[in-house]
Design an enzyme around this catalytic site. Sequence first.
Site, short mmCIF file in Angstrom:
data_model
loop_
_atom_site.label_atom_id
_atom_site.label_comp_id
_atom_site.label_asym_id
_atom_site.label_seq_id
_atom_site.Cartn_x
_atom_site.Cartn_y
_atom_site.Cartn_z
N LYS A 1 -16.15 6.18 11.05
CA LYS A 1 -15.21 5.40 10.24
C LYS A 1 -15.67 3.92 10.45
O LYS A 1 -16.10 3.39 11.54
CB LYS A 1 -13.85 5.31 10.82
N ASN B 1 -3.11 4.50 6.57
CA ASN B 1 -1.77 3.96 7.74
C ASN B 1 -1.20 3.03 7.23
O ASN B 1 -0.64 2.12 7.89
CB ASN B 1 -2.69 3.73 9.00
N ASP C 1 0.42 8.05 13.14
CA ASP C 1 0.24 7.60 14.50
C ASP C 1 1.25 7.95 15.43
O ASP C 1 2.42 7.28 15.11
CB ASP C 1 -0.20 5.84 14.47
N HIS D 1 -3.96 7.38 13.17
CA HIS D 1 -4.36 5.95 13.18
C HIS D 1 -4.44 5.70 14.47
O HIS D 1 -3.88 6.25 15.30
CB HIS D 1 -3.43 5.02 12.46
O1 LIG Z 1 -6.86 2.07 10.60
C1 LIG Z 1 -6.48 0.79 10.76
O2 LIG Z 1 -6.08 0.36 9.81
C2 LIG Z 1 -6.47 0.02 12.00
O3 LIG Z 1 -7.19 0.79 12.81
C3 LIG Z 1 -5.83 -0.88 12.37
C4 LIG Z 1 -6.27 -1.81 13.60
O4 LIG Z 1 -5.40 -3.06 13.68
C5 LIG Z 1 -7.67 -2.14 13.27
O5 LIG Z 1 -7.94 -2.93 12.20
C6 LIG Z 1 -8.06 -3.24 14.24
O6 LIG Z 1 -8.18 -2.58 15.61
O7 LIG Z 1 -8.61 -4.31 14.17
MG LIG Z 2 -6.49 1.87 8.30
#
Ligand SMILES: O=C([O-])C(=O)C[C@H](O)[C@@H](O)C(=O)[O-]
Ligand SMILES: [Mg+2]
Length: 448
Positions: free
Chosen positions: A208, A292, A316, A342
């Site tokens: 991803k 998410n 999550d 998530h």
């Molecule tokens: O799938 C998502 O939106 C995330 O993993 C959120 C997290 O906060 C991600 O954006 C990060 O760690 O910066």
């Molecule tokens: Mg996301």
Amino acid sequence: MSDTPKIVEMQVIPVAGYDSMLLNIAGAHNCYFTRILLVLKDSAGHTGVGEAPATGVVLKILNDAIPHIVGQEIGIMNQLVSDLHKRDLEENRQPKPVLPGLRPWDLERHHNAVAVLETALLDLMGQFLNQPVAQLLGPGKQRDEVPVLGYLFYIADRQKTDLEYLEGKAQAGQHPWYHLRHQEAMSHEKVVQLAEAAQDKYGFKDFKLKGGVQAGEVEIETVRALKKRFPQARITVDPNASWSLEQAISLCKDMHGILSYVEDPCGAEQGFSGRETLAEFKRATGLPVATNMIANDWRQMSHALQLNAIDIPLADPHYWSMRGANTIGTLCNAWGLTLGCHSNNHFDVSLAMLAHLGAAAPGEITPFDTHWIWQEGQHLTKNPLQIKDGKLALNGLPGLGVELDMDAVGIAHQRYNTLRHKDRDDAIAMQYLIRGWAFDGKRATLVR
Ligand SMILES: O=C([O-])C(=O)C[C@H](O)[C@@H](O)C(=O)[O-]
Ligand SMILES: [Mg+2]
């Protein structure tokens, strides 16, 4: 009536660990990330643990709950969890209704306290019954190994800051991943190099890319470069709803065979909700959609399902709770959706939570997100689970199967206490790169 162990102690321990300068729509990760450990001890001598993102609000809710939990039997765990849920609602400490413009993780905060209490109680109950937590969820354990994906980020140049990022000096005999994860990676080539190192170290089959950072066209090129290098991999991109619907369709419509699914490509705009725009995106492109951001509680989920807006809910356990997320898995299995998960930066208690959730999910699952590769090496438990061949295997122990390393916890707690900013705020590090930078959920971080 019943005779289950009593909870004799409840500790709420905020902890901090090191992070890399990972970019996302809300800015750049700071050099530290923060979490909360909830530790319950019972009269049978067992210790139950849960982990959640650290925010002042969640810390307060949990500390206030201590007198309501200590002295109770673990046999009434369902009641203890739902009582906390009610107190949480009554005290109106939940975030206000979601407003456009909030940062992605603001949408996920609700119920962190309830989820972490439930996890620690499940851990105790599992140890009491001598069963892994996966056996206590929904249909029980369905698998011993859970596929996870390689979660890639663009990485900013930490040397443009005076923050205490680790430099990750290359060392002879050490895997290159431990060096690369701290170095700038903004180009397609650098991201592919990160993916190669992560794949070599952890055996990932799927990847991803966190988007919302550079122009959409650039991020799509990075996705193409990843697919070219890993033709067998399922690849997704997650711009955290920063693209407009029109832009998302134009960027993704020709990506069949390259993008296996797309995560939150667009969100609320022009009076339409994110559920409505994702439904339109799906119809226009025919690509499966993960989220998410727009189906994070039952009311949102029911609207998302009625609109046929999503294929992969990333449930999550840190906000759905372990049992809530497992129920989403059951729903997915019955309705032809696929459960995913998530994540945020986390320690190894959360890693075990993901493993048990995935192990108990009925039917096919989408490889789970985990940020663990960015933190691996900073253990708070003895013998943490390992990602091998792109999978997390349960360790066969009862409960969550974790044992806290209290020395490591003590150090991480001291580190937390020294932090000036204890709640996550990615704008702080970002402002070293662009003066006065401010979050705008509809503009890529670097397109200013
Ligand atoms: O799938 C998502 O939106 C995330 O993993 C959120 C997290 O906060 C991600 O954006 C990060 O760690 O910066
Ligand atoms: Mg996301």
